[in-house]
Design an enzyme around this catalytic site. Structure first.
Site, PDB file in Angstrom:
ATOM      1  N   CYS A   9      -7.663   2.405  -0.280  1.00 17.89           N
ATOM      2  CA  CYS A   9      -6.850   1.184  -0.130  1.00 17.89           C
ATOM      3  C   CYS A   9      -6.829   0.821   1.343  1.00 17.89           C
ATOM      4  CB  CYS A   9      -5.456   1.381  -0.714  1.00 17.89           C
ATOM      5  SG  CYS A   9      -4.485   2.683   0.070  1.00 17.89           S
ATOM      6  N   ARG A  15      -1.196   2.932  -2.422  1.00 19.49           N
ATOM      7  CA  ARG A  15      -1.975   2.879  -3.664  1.00 19.49           C
ATOM      8  C   ARG A  15      -2.973   4.023  -3.817  1.00 19.49           C
ATOM      9  NH1 ARG A  15      -3.955  -3.033  -2.513  1.00 19.49           N
ATOM     10  NH2 ARG A  15      -3.812  -2.109  -0.435  1.00 19.49           N
ATOM     11  N   ASP A 126      -0.907  -4.945  -3.628  1.00 18.91           N
ATOM     12  CA  ASP A 126      -0.369  -4.225  -2.465  1.00 18.91           C
ATOM     13  C   ASP A 126       1.164  -4.295  -2.513  1.00 18.91           C
ATOM     14  OD1 ASP A 126       0.454  -3.380   0.011  1.00 18.91           O
ATOM     15  OD2 ASP A 126      -0.982  -4.597   1.129  1.00 18.91           O
TER      16      ASP A 126
HETATM   17  P1  4NP Z   1      -1.711   0.749   0.874  1.00 14.22           P
HETATM   18  O1  4NP Z   1      -0.436  -0.145   1.337  1.00 14.22           O
HETATM   19  O2  4NP Z   1      -2.942   0.015   1.374  1.00 14.22           O
HETATM   20  O3  4NP Z   1      -1.610   0.752  -0.605  1.00 14.22           O
HETATM   21  O4  4NP Z   1      -1.530   2.110   1.527  1.00 14.22           O
HETATM   22  C1  4NP Z   1      -0.262  -0.618   2.630  1.00 14.22           C
HETATM   23  C2  4NP Z   1       0.188   0.236   3.611  1.00 14.22           C
HETATM   24  C3  4NP Z   1       0.403  -0.239   4.886  1.00 14.22           C
HETATM   25  C4  4NP Z   1       0.171  -1.583   5.172  1.00 14.22           C
HETATM   26  C5  4NP Z   1      -0.285  -2.433   4.180  1.00 14.22           C
HETATM   27  C6  4NP Z   1      -0.497  -1.948   2.911  1.00 14.22           C
HETATM   28  N1  4NP Z   1       0.405  -2.070   6.477  1.00 14.22           N
HETATM   29  O5  4NP Z   1       0.237  -3.283   6.695  1.00 14.22           O
HETATM   30  O6  4NP Z   1       0.796  -1.291   7.376  1.00 14.22           O
END
Ligand code: 4NP
Length: 161
Positions: A9, A15, A126
């Site tokens: 991800c 995720r 997300d």
């Molecule tokens: P992930 O979620 O990609 O599912 O781990 C996110 C975690 C951090 C961020 C965005 C999505 N961020 O912008 O820091």
């Protein structure tokens, strides 16, 4: 034969660690620990070294899954290391393929929602900037897609024998 799966991800704190830990849960239930190995990574460097997001871990715990792990960034070497690379959304998918300009590993890279059975989603949404319902939804969607993915991997292994 061992199959190695990498879930990817953006941050590797919501995720993809959920997908990794849910898949490990299913693998353990079915006593397949010797045949399928899972890991996860993020396309960004934002959260390198961090544990899974607390809100994501709380949602997973409600479904009986304990989230463990430490975020790391996807690296081109992962193309050699893994048999299947599962992108949570289209942006992750494009960023993974951008690290393989000659398209040598194109066949290994899939969208996680390709394995959905019950959900119409094309991407795992997300949840980072939303409320708790988004985290719960991600866990439910991943429970379903991980089941579908497990069947796919087992069928691939059977046909390779
Ligand atoms: P992930 O979620 O990609 O599912 O781990 C996110 C975690 C951090 C961020 C965005 C999505 N961020 O912008 O820091």
């Amino acid at each position: 034969m061992v199959s190695k799966l990498l879930f990817v991800c953006l941050g590797n704190i919501c995720r993809s660690p959920s997908a990794e830990n849910i898949m490990n849960h299913l693998i353990k239930q079915r006593q397949l620990a010797d045949t399928i190995i899972c890991d996860s990574a993020g396309t960004s460097s934002y959260h390198i070294g961090s544990p899974p997001d607390r809100r994501m871990a709380a949602a997973a715990r409600q479904r009986g899954i304990n989230l463990v792990g430490q975020a790391r960034q996807f690296q081109p070497r992962d193309f050699q290391e893994f048999d299947w690379i599962l992108a949570m959304d289209r942006e992750n998918y494009q960023n993974i393929l951008a690290a393989d300009p000659r398209g040598e590993h194109y066949h290994k890279v899939k969208l996680m929602c390709d394995f959905s059975r019950l959900y119409p989603d094309k991407e795992v949404p997300d949840p980072y900037y939303g409320g708790p319902e988004g985290f719960n939804y991600v866990i439910d969607l991943l429970m379903d897609t991980c089941e579908g993915l497990l069947e796919f991997v087992l069928a691939q292994d059977r046909s390779a024998k």
